[in-house]
Design a protein around this motif. Structure first.
Motif, PDB file in Angstrom:
ATOM      1  N   ASP A  69       1.912  -1.797  -9.654  1.00 17.63           N
ATOM      2  CA  ASP A  69       0.563  -1.271  -9.870  1.00 17.63           C
ATOM      3  C   ASP A  69      -0.273  -1.204  -8.591  1.00 17.63           C
ATOM      4  O   ASP A  69      -1.448  -0.830  -8.630  1.00 17.63           O
ATOM      5  CB  ASP A  69      -0.177  -2.090 -10.935  1.00 17.63           C
ATOM      6  N   GLU A  93       6.963   4.214  -6.634  1.00 20.16           N
ATOM      7  CA  GLU A  93       7.283   3.534  -7.900  1.00 20.16           C
ATOM      8  C   GLU A  93       7.722   4.590  -8.907  1.00 20.16           C
ATOM      9  O   GLU A  93       7.210   5.719  -8.904  1.00 20.16           O
ATOM     10  CB  GLU A  93       6.056   2.770  -8.409  1.00 20.16           C
ATOM     11  N   GLN A  95       7.178   4.752 -12.079  1.00 25.53           N
ATOM     12  CA  GLN A  95       6.101   5.059 -13.014  1.00 25.53           C
ATOM     13  C   GLN A  95       4.772   5.017 -12.272  1.00 25.53           C
ATOM     14  O   GLN A  95       4.605   4.247 -11.323  1.00 25.53           O
ATOM     15  CB  GLN A  95       6.083   4.052 -14.167  1.00 25.53           C
ATOM     16  N   ASP A  96       3.829   5.831 -12.717  1.00 24.60           N
ATOM     17  CA  ASP A  96       2.490   5.794 -12.114  1.00 24.60           C
ATOM     18  C   ASP A  96       1.692   4.705 -12.808  1.00 24.60           C
ATOM     19  O   ASP A  96       1.132   4.912 -13.898  1.00 24.60           O
ATOM     20  CB  ASP A  96       1.799   7.147 -12.248  1.00 24.60           C
ATOM     21  N   ARG A 103      -7.197   2.578  -7.196  1.00 17.70           N
ATOM     22  CA  ARG A 103      -7.373   3.720  -6.292  1.00 17.70           C
ATOM     23  C   ARG A 103      -8.748   3.664  -5.630  1.00 17.70           C
ATOM     24  O   ARG A 103      -8.876   3.906  -4.417  1.00 17.70           O
ATOM     25  CB  ARG A 103      -7.207   5.027  -7.061  1.00 17.70           C
ATOM     26  N   VAL A 115       0.238   8.083  -3.981  1.00 16.57           N
ATOM     27  CA  VAL A 115       1.135   7.472  -4.957  1.00 16.57           C
ATOM     28  C   VAL A 115       2.298   8.420  -5.216  1.00 16.57           C
ATOM     29  O   VAL A 115       2.092   9.571  -5.609  1.00 16.57           O
ATOM     30  CB  VAL A 115       0.399   7.156  -6.279  1.00 16.57           C
ATOM     31  N   THR A 117       5.469   8.998  -7.474  1.00 22.45           N
ATOM     32  CA  THR A 117       6.140   8.600  -8.714  1.00 22.45           C
ATOM     33  C   THR A 117       7.563   9.134  -8.675  1.00 22.45           C
ATOM     34  O   THR A 117       7.839  10.274  -9.070  1.00 22.45           O
ATOM     35  CB  THR A 117       5.376   9.154  -9.937  1.00 22.45           C
TER      36      THR A 117
END
Length: 238
Positions: A69, A93, A95-96, A103, A115, A117
């Motif tokens: 996260d 990552e 998954q977002d 943010r 980010v 994904t």
């Protein structure tokens, strides 16, 4: 000698890796990981490793692999923003999982956040071998073994001036601690995965042995505290 030391690494699938991001168990497990990171002093250990690997030079471009996260890097950013202004931070990552609040936290510090994904191997395969100031991973490399681990480290080496990894330490104290994470309020997913993580963890110079030998690198690999195993790689000559 403990069984955790005698036995070779054992990498098994962890439950969290296969839960949908909106699954209540996954949401709770991600909160557990933030709690465990604090209990393991992850921020302090990571910052010390970064300072050593970068030789104290402020990184301008940072990539975190398996970033979850993004809250661990945000904690580092809040600690270092005055010394590291205007950093471009990339979180990789599958998954977002990065919240609007996280943010906003980076934006408030003047850091530019990107980010990605994507599976980490897709990122390696599709990202040109541009050398970033710093790549790092926290509790991520232990998911890989054999050829997959060597392939990942080779991709990292081609794209970083410095690399820092903080992983589970495969040792008796860490194994005991993994069985006690329920005392921190962790759910069944985290209690299961914590034990698997230690069995998949590292010790001695196992990551050094998997690091690509081509090129000149300065390597350090060491235990940090009771539960963490660190690996640092810096290109010789800066």
């Amino acid at each position: 000698m403990s069984s955790a030391v005698r036995l070779p690494r054992r990498v098994e699938p962890e439950i969290l890796d296969y839960l949908p991001e909106a699954d209540p168990r996954a949401i709770r497990a991600r909160k557990d990981l933030r709690r465990i990171n604090r209990a393991m002093a992850a921020q302090t250990i990571l910052c010390r490793g970064i300072d050593a690997a970068t030789r104290g030079r402020p990184p301008r471009c940072i990539v975190e692999l398996g970033a979850g996260d993004g809250t661990l890097l945000l904690r580092v950013a809040r600690c270092r923003a005055t010394k590291w202004p205007g950093v471009k931070a990339t979180l990789v990552e599958r998954q977002d999982l990065v919240s609007p609040e996280t943010r906003d936290g980076f934006a408030t510090l003047g850091w530019k956040l990107h980010v990605v994904t994507r599976d980490v191997f897709d990122w390696v395969d599709q990202t040109p071998p541009v050398v970033h100031d710093l790549l790092f991973a926290n509790l991520f490399l232990h998911h890989f073994a054999g050829d997959a681990l060597e392939r990942l480290l080779s991709g990292i080496a081609a794209r970083s001036a410095a690399f820092v990894a903080c992983e589970p330490r495969r040792a008796a104290a860490a194994l005991l601690g993994s069985h006690l994470v329920g005392l921190l309020g962790c759910n069944a997913v985290t209690r299961n995965d914590a034990v698997l993580s230690v069995h998949a963890g590292f010790r001695n110079a196992e990551l050094t042995a998997a690091w690509p030998t081509a090129g000149a690198w300065e390597i350090d690999e060491y235990p940090a505290g009771l539960f963490t195993h660190c690996f640092l790689a810096s290109r010789s000559g800066g």
